[in-house]
Design a protein around this motif. Structure first.
Motif, PDB file in Angstrom:
ATOM      1  N   ARG A 268      58.850 -18.169 -26.509  1.00  0.00           N
ATOM      2  CA  ARG A 268      57.537 -17.869 -25.920  1.00  0.00           C
ATOM      3  C   ARG A 268      56.411 -17.990 -26.933  1.00  0.00           C
ATOM      4  O   ARG A 268      55.293 -18.359 -26.582  1.00  0.00           O
ATOM      5  CB  ARG A 268      57.522 -16.445 -25.333  1.00  0.00           C
ATOM      6  N   THR A 269      56.677 -17.664 -28.195  1.00  0.00           N
ATOM      7  CA  THR A 269      55.582 -17.497 -29.156  1.00  0.00           C
ATOM      8  C   THR A 269      55.504 -18.560 -30.248  1.00  0.00           C
ATOM      9  O   THR A 269      54.445 -18.735 -30.842  1.00  0.00           O
ATOM     10  CB  THR A 269      55.691 -16.117 -29.840  1.00  0.00           C
ATOM     11  N   ASP A 270      56.584 -19.255 -30.528  1.00  0.00           N
ATOM     12  CA  ASP A 270      56.567 -20.244 -31.616  1.00  0.00           C
ATOM     13  C   ASP A 270      56.160 -21.602 -31.051  1.00  0.00           C
ATOM     14  O   ASP A 270      56.927 -22.264 -30.372  1.00  0.00           O
ATOM     15  CB  ASP A 270      57.947 -20.328 -32.280  1.00  0.00           C
ATOM     16  N   ARG A 271      54.935 -22.022 -31.362  1.00  0.00           N
ATOM     17  CA  ARG A 271      54.411 -23.267 -30.805  1.00  0.00           C
ATOM     18  C   ARG A 271      55.221 -24.480 -31.240  1.00  0.00           C
ATOM     19  O   ARG A 271      55.203 -25.511 -30.577  1.00  0.00           O
ATOM     20  CB  ARG A 271      52.948 -23.436 -31.212  1.00  0.00           C
TER      21      ARG A 271
ATOM     22  N   GLU B 151      61.908 -14.542 -27.189  1.00  0.00           N
ATOM     23  CA  GLU B 151      60.621 -14.256 -27.835  1.00  0.00           C
ATOM     24  C   GLU B 151      60.150 -15.442 -28.666  1.00  0.00           C
ATOM     25  O   GLU B 151      58.974 -15.821 -28.614  1.00  0.00           O
ATOM     26  CB  GLU B 151      60.765 -13.009 -28.719  1.00  0.00           C
TER      27      GLU B 151
END
Length: 200
Positions: free
Chosen positions: A187-190, A184
């Motif tokens: 996928r989400t932490d730029r 997760e």
């Protein structure tokens, strides 16, 4: 934290500084800078907050790095010896004297081997200045590993080690660096994008 407690009499300024430190350790440098600015707004002579603001702006990156460094130097007599040494080393690095800055950080680490900021800055110098002196990038890896020994998810240290590993085709190293994060998060932490791209 001990230095900060000694260099401001304002409890609200000290609290804002501590919030800035939490954000720095999490790699959220813009938020850290905002908190240091709050601290400085409450106590304009808060030398260590000026110093940390300078670092936060450098790592973000944000404008005003030199202004914050000059303010820290102006109030430098209020700093403890260790923090004055860090400020002087940073000044040498900013002035473009990588050799003297590297020696200054080594001197700090000989006296204070647990200083994460000194390890971080030493890694920066060795990574970015070392190749100009004919040294390989991987000469900086030990410093970055020292940062990780205190902060296992420090994204700057992880990213620099990942760059070194990618340049040398060390895929297992890249895998182990990314294993610290959940699917997760990846996928989400730029902020993790470069690590994922390097592995790809």
């Amino acid at each position: 934290r001990r230095t900060a407690a000694r260099t401001t009499a304002s409890l609200p300024a000290f609290k804002a500084y501590l919030q800035g430190e939490d954000e720095m350790r999490a790699g959220r440098f813009e938020r850290a800078a905002d908190n240091y600015l709050v601290a400085i707004g409450l106590d304009s002579t808060f030398a260590v907050a000026h110093y940390r603001l300078s670092l936060a702006r450098e790592w973000a990156p944000l404008p005003g790095i030199e202004d914050a460094a000059r303010a820290a130097a102006r109030h430098g007599p209020r700093l403890a010896t260790r923090d004055r040494m860090l400020l002087e080393a940073l000044g040498r690095w900013r002035a473009g004297d990588g050799i003297q800055a590297e020696q200054a950080y080594r001197t700090i680490l000989a006296r204070y081997p647990d200083d994460v900021d000194a390890w971080f800055q030493l890694g920066e110098i060795q990574f970015h200045h070392g190749p100009l002196l004919g040294r390989p990038l991987e000469a900086s890896e030990a410093a970055w590993r020292s940062v990780l020994s205190y902060e296992p998810r420090n994204l700057f240290a992880l990213t620099h080690i990942a760059r070194i590993a990618a340049a040398n085709g060390r895929m297992t190293t890249l895998d182990s660096l990314l294993a610290r994060f959940s699917d997760e998060e990846l996928r989400t932490d730029r902020r993790l994008e470069e690590l994922a791209i390097l592995r790809a």
